[in-house]
Design an enzyme around this catalytic site. Sequence first.
Site, PDB file in Angstrom:
ATOM      1  N   VAL A 149      -1.741  -1.855 -13.434  1.00 54.10           N
ATOM      2  CA  VAL A 149      -0.943  -1.184 -12.408  1.00 54.10           C
ATOM      3  C   VAL A 149      -1.674  -1.407 -11.088  1.00 54.10           C
ATOM      4  CG1 VAL A 149       0.186   0.533 -13.877  1.00 54.10           C
ATOM      5  CG2 VAL A 149      -2.055   1.033 -12.899  1.00 54.10           C
ATOM      6  N   SER A 150      -0.945  -1.305  -9.983  1.00 50.35           N
ATOM      7  CA  SER A 150      -1.516  -1.665  -8.686  1.00 50.35           C
ATOM      8  C   SER A 150      -2.452  -0.634  -8.079  1.00 50.35           C
ATOM      9  CB  SER A 150      -0.388  -1.974  -7.695  1.00 50.35           C
ATOM     10  OG  SER A 150       0.346  -3.087  -8.150  1.00 50.35           O
ATOM     11  N   THR A 151      -2.298   0.642  -8.441  1.00 43.70           N
ATOM     12  CA  THR A 151      -3.139   1.679  -7.849  1.00 43.70           C
ATOM     13  C   THR A 151      -3.627   2.646  -8.917  1.00 43.70           C
ATOM     14  OG1 THR A 151      -1.324   3.232  -7.454  1.00 43.70           O
ATOM     15  CG2 THR A 151      -1.761   1.612  -5.715  1.00 43.70           C
ATOM     16  N   GLN A 167      -0.860   5.108 -10.206  1.00 44.36           N
ATOM     17  CA  GLN A 167       0.249   4.661 -11.048  1.00 44.36           C
ATOM     18  C   GLN A 167      -0.071   4.871 -12.526  1.00 44.36           C
ATOM     19  OE1 GLN A 167       0.820   0.653  -9.545  1.00 44.36           O
ATOM     20  NE2 GLN A 167       2.648   1.307  -8.456  1.00 44.36           N
TER      21      GLN A 167
END
Length: 187
Positions: free
Chosen positions: A8-10, A13
């Site tokens: 996931v990007s962050t 998330q």
Amino acid sequence: MKIGYVRVSTQEQNTARQEVLMQSLGVDQIYIDRMSGKARDRPELKRMMSYVREGDTVIVESISRFARNTRDLLELVEQLTAKQVEFVSKKEAIDTTTPTGKFMLTVFGAVAELEREYILQRQKEGIAIAKEQGIYRGRKPIERGNFNQIVTLWKSGQITAAEAMKRLDMKPSTFYRKIRQTKENLS
């Protein structure tokens, strides 16, 4: 062995959806990164790539979770292939053990990269509009009161660039950008 890779990007998330998929596929081990896919220097990706062995299968939910551009995707899959490790992307139904799967991997990788470029383009357009409306001003510049003193020490050879960056608490890109900006302002 089935190896799952989840990204996931962050930090905020949620990985649950991807983890549930991996469990339903009978994955033996899962590696999870919580950071942007554009960075190839992802710790869990590195661990997974060094861990996999001949006969293993790496499974991802989608290509975009594994790599953000075609070149990185193809290089990563080439590294897996060199170790005789299969690659499977569930969303795109890609299996690199077949010639068609290899071809489709290239096509979907290019599409994923194009999609990422569109996202970045829309983001830039949105920021430009917000700037025109006075809504967006960008990040505040890093101000260090002792910047000129430390740069003088660095230029005179009394300290190294690494020491200057440490004293200023700046990353190399910020440090050298501020140096260039200072030169431009003096010109």
